[in-house]
Write a protein that holds these residues in place. Structure first.
Motif, PDB file in Angstrom:
ATOM      1  N   TYR A  34      49.435  59.003  38.760  1.00 20.52           N
ATOM      2  CA  TYR A  34      48.487  58.280  39.605  1.00 20.52           C
ATOM      3  C   TYR A  34      47.158  59.018  39.732  1.00 20.52           C
ATOM      4  N   GLU A  35      47.196  60.332  39.859  1.00 19.01           N
ATOM      5  CA  GLU A  35      45.933  61.080  39.981  1.00 19.01           C
ATOM      6  C   GLU A  35      45.078  60.886  38.742  1.00 19.01           C
ATOM      7  N   ARG A  36      45.702  60.832  37.575  1.00 14.65           N
ATOM      8  CA  ARG A  36      44.952  60.589  36.343  1.00 14.65           C
ATOM      9  C   ARG A  36      44.425  59.151  36.328  1.00 14.65           C
ATOM     10  N   MET A  37      45.275  58.193  36.735  1.00 11.13           N
ATOM     11  CA  MET A  37      44.837  56.798  36.754  1.00 11.13           C
ATOM     12  C   MET A  37      43.725  56.570  37.775  1.00 11.13           C
ATOM     13  N   ALA A  38      43.736  57.320  38.854  1.00  5.27           N
ATOM     14  CA  ALA A  38      42.712  57.155  39.892  1.00  5.27           C
ATOM     15  C   ALA A  38      41.316  57.444  39.341  1.00  5.27           C
ATOM     16  N   GLU A  39      41.219  58.290  38.327  1.00  8.80           N
ATOM     17  CA  GLU A  39      39.924  58.600  37.701  1.00  8.80           C
ATOM     18  C   GLU A  39      39.326  57.379  37.009  1.00  8.80           C
ATOM     19  N   ASP A  40      40.168  56.410  36.679  1.00  3.96           N
ATOM     20  CA  ASP A  40      39.721  55.243  35.925  1.00  3.96           C
ATOM     21  C   ASP A  40      39.405  54.029  36.800  1.00  3.96           C
ATOM     22  N   ILE A  41      39.589  54.151  38.116  1.00  2.00           N
ATOM     23  CA  ILE A  41      39.310  53.019  39.006  1.00  2.00           C
ATOM     24  C   ILE A  41      37.806  52.744  39.028  1.00  2.00           C
ATOM     25  N   ILE A  42      37.446  51.495  38.773  1.00  2.58           N
ATOM     26  CA  ILE A  42      36.029  51.140  38.870  1.00  2.58           C
ATOM     27  C   ILE A  42      35.759  50.289  40.112  1.00  2.58           C
ATOM     28  N   ARG A  43      36.792  49.620  40.630  1.00  2.14           N
ATOM     29  CA  ARG A  43      36.666  48.916  41.907  1.00  2.14           C
ATOM     30  C   ARG A  43      38.040  48.463  42.371  1.00  2.14           C
ATOM     31  N   LYS A  44      38.121  48.206  43.671  1.00  7.01           N
ATOM     32  CA  LYS A  44      39.339  47.630  44.232  1.00  7.01           C
ATOM     33  C   LYS A  44      39.139  46.128  44.290  1.00  7.01           C
ATOM     34  N   ASN A  45      40.234  45.413  44.190  1.00  4.92           N
ATOM     35  CA  ASN A  45      40.179  43.961  44.148  1.00  4.92           C
ATOM     36  C   ASN A  45      41.180  43.405  45.159  1.00  4.92           C
ATOM     37  N   PRO A  46      40.872  43.535  46.452  1.00  5.64           N
ATOM     38  CA  PRO A  46      41.859  43.132  47.470  1.00  5.64           C
ATOM     39  C   PRO A  46      42.023  41.627  47.570  1.00  5.64           C
ATOM     40  N   CYS A  47      43.219  41.238  48.001  1.00  2.83           N
ATOM     41  CA  CYS A  47      43.447  39.833  48.330  1.00  2.83           C
ATOM     42  C   CYS A  47      42.584  39.495  49.546  1.00  2.83           C
ATOM     43  N   TYR A  48      42.306  38.257  49.757  1.00  2.00           N
ATOM     44  CA  TYR A  48      41.443  37.813  50.845  1.00  2.00           C
ATOM     45  C   TYR A  48      41.895  38.402  52.184  1.00  2.00           C
ATOM     46  N   LYS A  49      40.985  39.071  52.862  1.00  2.00           N
ATOM     47  CA  LYS A  49      41.171  39.680  54.182  1.00  2.00           C
ATOM     48  C   LYS A  49      42.234  40.773  54.241  1.00  2.00           C
ATOM     49  N   CYS A  50      42.628  41.301  53.100  1.00  2.56           N
ATOM     50  CA  CYS A  50      43.621  42.383  53.083  1.00  2.56           C
ATOM     51  C   CYS A  50      42.909  43.712  53.305  1.00  2.56           C
ATOM     52  N   PRO A  51      43.362  44.499  54.265  1.00  2.00           N
ATOM     53  CA  PRO A  51      42.721  45.794  54.522  1.00  2.00           C
ATOM     54  C   PRO A  51      43.151  46.887  53.546  1.00  2.00           C
ATOM     55  N   VAL A  52      44.209  46.657  52.779  1.00  4.28           N
ATOM     56  CA  VAL A  52      44.735  47.699  51.897  1.00  4.28           C
ATOM     57  C   VAL A  52      44.020  47.733  50.555  1.00  4.28           C
ATOM     58  N   GLY A  53      43.910  46.606  49.907  1.00  2.29           N
ATOM     59  CA  GLY A  53      43.231  46.542  48.608  1.00  2.29           C
ATOM     60  C   GLY A  53      43.973  47.290  47.521  1.00  2.29           C
ATOM     61  N   CYS A  54      45.269  47.036  47.402  1.00  3.85           N
ATOM     62  CA  CYS A  54      46.061  47.796  46.435  1.00  3.85           C
ATOM     63  C   CYS A  54      45.742  47.429  44.995  1.00  3.85           C
ATOM     64  N   SER A  55      45.255  46.241  44.737  1.00  2.83           N
ATOM     65  CA  SER A  55      44.889  45.858  43.386  1.00  2.83           C
ATOM     66  C   SER A  55      43.625  46.620  42.987  1.00  2.83           C
ATOM     67  N   GLN A  56      43.714  47.303  41.862  1.00  3.97           N
ATOM     68  CA  GLN A  56      42.605  48.146  41.418  1.00  3.97           C
ATOM     69  C   GLN A  56      42.247  47.827  39.981  1.00  3.97           C
ATOM     70  N   VAL A  57      40.964  47.674  39.727  1.00  3.36           N
ATOM     71  CA  VAL A  57      40.486  47.437  38.375  1.00  3.36           C
ATOM     72  C   VAL A  57      40.188  48.791  37.750  1.00  3.36           C
ATOM     73  N   ARG A  58      40.777  49.009  36.574  1.00  4.41           N
ATOM     74  CA  ARG A  58      40.611  50.291  35.889  1.00  4.41           C
ATOM     75  C   ARG A  58      40.056  50.070  34.493  1.00  4.41           C
ATOM     76  N   ILE A  59      39.402  51.112  33.979  1.00  6.46           N
ATOM     77  CA  ILE A  59      38.907  51.092  32.606  1.00  6.46           C
ATOM     78  C   ILE A  59      39.372  52.364  31.915  1.00  6.46           C
ATOM     79  N   ALA A  60      39.861  52.212  30.691  1.00  4.70           N
ATOM     80  CA  ALA A  60      40.288  53.372  29.902  1.00  4.70           C
ATOM     81  C   ALA A  60      39.054  54.127  29.450  1.00  4.70           C
ATOM     82  N   ARG A  61      39.001  55.381  29.803  1.00  7.58           N
ATOM     83  CA  ARG A  61      37.842  56.210  29.450  1.00  7.58           C
ATOM     84  C   ARG A  61      38.099  57.067  28.215  1.00  7.58           C
TER      85      ARG A  61
END
Length: 182
Positions: A34-61
């Motif tokens: 996860y720490e390695r994957m966290a480096e690739d997060i470009i934005r969070k994509n939360p469900c409507y009105k969700c405070p957590v925002g677990c969905s994350q958009v990543r790009i392979a660097r």
């Protein structure tokens, strides 16, 4: 999101690996954790009105598929498209996750089914002749990617795998049922 569970399962030695035959021994934390994957997060994509925002958009660097964009992978995709198949190239995991989404395939079933075929290949139950010349050794990310395309198109050996590991085991026979995780 659930991708955080990847770190704990790798650290505890319970990350499902190589079709569950090598659990506890496969743990490339620096490469796919996860720490390695966290480096690739470009934005969070939360469900409507969700405070957590677990969905994350990543790009392979880096890796063999740089620039691959995916929304995920969550834990299930990480274990099935990485641990279960023995693939430690994070960009391949991103591409496999993305392909499953694009094709409308369940990434967990696809990864586990490919891992099943990889174990059969390594044990000599199936051969290059069965797989249309595709080398299905554990860790071979190029073969994993090719099999996702073939499963989606029901092409060649992909047609054998397209209905999951239980159905594939029935078609293959030769004792393959023993290795089918379903």
């Amino acid at each position: 999101g659930t991708s955080a569970a990847l770190y704990e399962t790798l650290e505890l030695g319970i990350f499902p690996a190589r079709n569950f035959s090598d659990t506890g021994n496969f743990g490339p934390l620096d490469e796919i954790g996860y720490e390695r994957m966290a480096e690739d997060i470009i934005r969070k994509n939360p469900c409507y009105k969700c405070p957590v925002g677990c969905s994350q958009v990543r790009i392979a660097r880096e890796g063999d598929y740089p620039g691959t964009l995916t929304e995920g992978p969550e834990f299930e995709a990480s274990f099935s498209l990485s641990g279960a198949t023995g693939v430690s190239d994070l960009s391949a995991q991103y591409l496999a996750d993305r392909l499953c989404d694009d094709y409308g395939l369940d990434n967990m079933s696809v990864g586990v089914t490919i891992a099943f075929a990889m174990e059969l290949f390594e044990k000599g139950i199936i051969s290059l002749e069965d797989t249309d010349g595709i080398d299905l050794h554990f860790g071979n990310h190029k073969s994993m990617i090719e099999m996702i395309h073939r499963i989606a198109m029901r092409k060649g050996f992909g047609d054998v795998l397209a209905d999951g590991s239980a159905a594939a085991a029935r078609r293959i026979g030769r004792g393959s049922e023993y290795y089918a995780m379903h």
